[in-house]
Design a protein around this motif. Structure first.
Motif, mmCIF file in Angstrom:
data_model
loop_
_atom_site.group_PDB
_atom_site.id
_atom_site.type_symbol
_atom_site.label_atom_id
_atom_site.label_comp_id
_atom_site.label_asym_id
_atom_site.label_seq_id
_atom_site.Cartn_x
_atom_site.Cartn_y
_atom_site.Cartn_z
ATOM 1 N N LYS A 19 33.963 36.694 51.504
ATOM 2 C CA LYS A 19 35.078 37.184 52.321
ATOM 3 C C LYS A 19 36.059 38.005 51.498
ATOM 4 N N TYR A 20 36.314 37.582 50.264
ATOM 5 C CA TYR A 20 37.196 38.366 49.386
ATOM 6 C C TYR A 20 36.594 39.743 49.129
ATOM 7 N N GLU A 21 35.316 39.769 48.820
ATOM 8 C CA GLU A 21 34.666 41.037 48.493
ATOM 9 C C GLU A 21 34.583 41.971 49.702
ATOM 10 N N LYS A 22 34.447 41.407 50.899
ATOM 11 C CA LYS A 22 34.388 42.214 52.122
ATOM 12 C C LYS A 22 35.775 42.662 52.591
ATOM 13 N N GLY A 23 36.814 42.037 52.031
ATOM 14 C CA GLY A 23 38.168 42.356 52.456
ATOM 15 C C GLY A 23 38.610 41.550 53.667
ATOM 16 N N ASP A 24 37.830 40.526 54.028
ATOM 17 C CA ASP A 24 38.171 39.683 55.169
ATOM 18 C C ASP A 24 39.217 38.636 54.824
ATOM 19 N N LEU A 25 39.464 38.446 53.534
ATOM 20 C CA LEU A 25 40.398 37.428 53.067
ATOM 21 C C LEU A 25 41.183 38.015 51.900
ATOM 22 N N GLY A 26 42.497 37.845 51.934
ATOM 23 C CA GLY A 26 43.337 38.346 50.854
ATOM 24 C C GLY A 26 43.128 37.556 49.565
ATOM 25 N N ILE A 27 43.224 38.234 48.440
ATOM 26 C CA ILE A 27 43.009 37.609 47.137
ATOM 27 C C ILE A 27 44.357 37.370 46.477
ATOM 28 N N SER A 28 44.600 36.135 46.080
ATOM 29 C CA SER A 28 45.865 35.806 45.421
ATOM 30 C C SER A 28 45.908 36.432 44.023
ATOM 31 N N ILE A 29 47.112 36.608 43.516
ATOM 32 C CA ILE A 29 47.297 37.136 42.158
ATOM 33 C C ILE A 29 46.602 36.219 41.154
ATOM 34 N N GLU A 30 46.732 34.919 41.362
ATOM 35 C CA GLU A 30 46.114 33.958 40.441
ATOM 36 C C GLU A 30 44.604 34.134 40.393
ATOM 37 N N LEU A 31 43.983 34.317 41.569
ATOM 38 C CA LEU A 31 42.532 34.504 41.603
ATOM 39 C C LEU A 31 42.143 35.846 40.998
ATOM 40 N N LEU A 32 42.915 36.877 41.265
ATOM 41 C CA LEU A 32 42.627 38.185 40.664
ATOM 42 C C LEU A 32 42.617 38.086 39.137
ATOM 43 N N LEU A 33 43.609 37.392 38.587
ATOM 44 C CA LEU A 33 43.683 37.237 37.136
ATOM 45 C C LEU A 33 42.525 36.398 36.600
ATOM 46 N N LYS A 34 42.119 35.401 37.371
ATOM 47 C CA LYS A 34 40.983 34.572 36.968
ATOM 48 C C LYS A 34 39.697 35.404 36.984
ATOM 49 N N ILE A 35 39.532 36.232 38.002
ATOM 50 C CA ILE A 35 38.364 37.118 38.086
ATOM 51 C C ILE A 35 38.358 38.069 36.897
ATOM 52 N N LYS A 36 39.502 38.665 36.604
ATOM 53 C CA LYS A 36 39.605 39.580 35.462
ATOM 54 C C LYS A 36 39.177 38.876 34.175
ATOM 55 N N GLU A 37 39.651 37.649 34.007
ATOM 56 C CA GLU A 37 39.338 36.872 32.801
ATOM 57 C C GLU A 37 37.854 36.492 32.747
ATOM 58 N N LYS A 38 37.339 35.940 33.844
ATOM 59 C CA LYS A 38 35.958 35.445 33.850
ATOM 60 C C LYS A 38 34.939 36.578 33.801
ATOM 61 N N TYR A 39 35.223 37.696 34.456
ATOM 62 C CA TYR A 39 34.315 38.848 34.431
ATOM 63 C C TYR A 39 34.499 39.700 33.173
ATOM 64 N N LYS A 40 35.544 39.385 32.414
ATOM 65 C CA LYS A 40 35.870 40.152 31.196
ATOM 66 C C LYS A 40 36.107 41.634 31.521
ATOM 67 N N ILE A 41 36.928 41.874 32.538
ATOM 68 C CA ILE A 41 37.240 43.242 32.947
ATOM 69 C C ILE A 41 38.315 43.788 32.009
ATOM 70 N N PRO A 42 38.046 44.912 31.349
ATOM 71 C CA PRO A 42 39.066 45.512 30.475
ATOM 72 C C PRO A 42 40.324 45.896 31.262
ATOM 73 N N ASP A 43 41.466 45.845 30.589
ATOM 74 C CA ASP A 43 42.753 46.123 31.236
ATOM 75 C C ASP A 43 42.761 47.452 31.984
ATOM 76 N N ASP A 44 42.295 48.523 31.340
ATOM 77 C CA ASP A 44 42.350 49.837 31.983
ATOM 78 C C ASP A 44 41.516 49.877 33.259
ATOM 79 N N GLN A 45 40.336 49.276 33.239
ATOM 80 C CA GLN A 45 39.506 49.232 34.435
ATOM 81 C C GLN A 45 40.154 48.400 35.530
ATOM 82 N N PHE A 46 40.743 47.287 35.141
ATOM 83 C CA PHE A 46 41.386 46.415 36.109
ATOM 84 C C PHE A 46 42.547 47.142 36.798
ATOM 85 N N LEU A 47 43.319 47.888 36.036
ATOM 86 C CA LEU A 47 44.419 48.650 36.631
ATOM 87 C C LEU A 47 43.908 49.688 37.621
ATOM 88 N N PHE A 48 42.819 50.343 37.297
ATOM 89 C CA PHE A 48 42.222 51.302 38.219
ATOM 90 C C PHE A 48 41.804 50.596 39.517
#
Length: 132
Positions: A34-63
């Motif tokens: 649901k998050y990926e489809k946009g059917d459910l809003g993603i909290s800031i906390e979950l976004l940061l957890k996704i960034k951390e767990k997926y190892k998304i670089p800062d510049d890519q995450f900002l984009f």
């Protein structure tokens, strides 16, 4: 493209399933869908957890947050590096927890010795898990 689309694309680039990603994030895979489809809003906390767990670089995450497509100089190399970062973290967090078990090492050696291709390895693992 919404943030969910960016996150799905990145997860797919890492070559991890929704089920694996959901386990990694500690959420239900239907919620991740649901998050990926946009059917459910993603909290800031979950976004940061996704960034951390997926190892998304800062510049890519900002984009992603700005709903912009990240353009790397060599997308193939960038994808390999992203996947390598994820696998390294996965090993550190999960494999190190079980590598000391003889059964894990035996199972791993069986997989490697039994099959030469990923397709054969997957089939072997699935059959072995069904037996247990």
């Amino acid at each position: 493209m919404a943030i969910g689309d960016h996150l799905r694309e990145y997860r797919e680039k890492l070559d991890i399933t929704q089920i694996e990603a959901a386990k990694l994030l500690g959420i239900d895979h239907s919620a991740l869908s649901k998050y990926e489809k946009g059917d459910l809003g993603i909290s800031i906390e979950l976004l940061l957890k996704i960034k951390e767990k997926y190892k998304i670089p800062d510049d890519q995450f900002l984009f992603m947050l700005q709903d912009k497509r990240y353009k790397s100089e060599d997308s193939i190399i960038e994808a390999r590096e992203s996947k390598a970062r994820y696998i390294e973290t996965f090993q550190d967090e999960y494999v190190n927890e079980v590598i000391h078990l003889k059964e894990y090492r035996d199972f791993t050696m069986d997989i490697v010795n039994f099959a030469e291709t990923d397709k054969e390895r997957r089939k072997y693992i699935i059959n072995r898990l069904k037996k247990d």
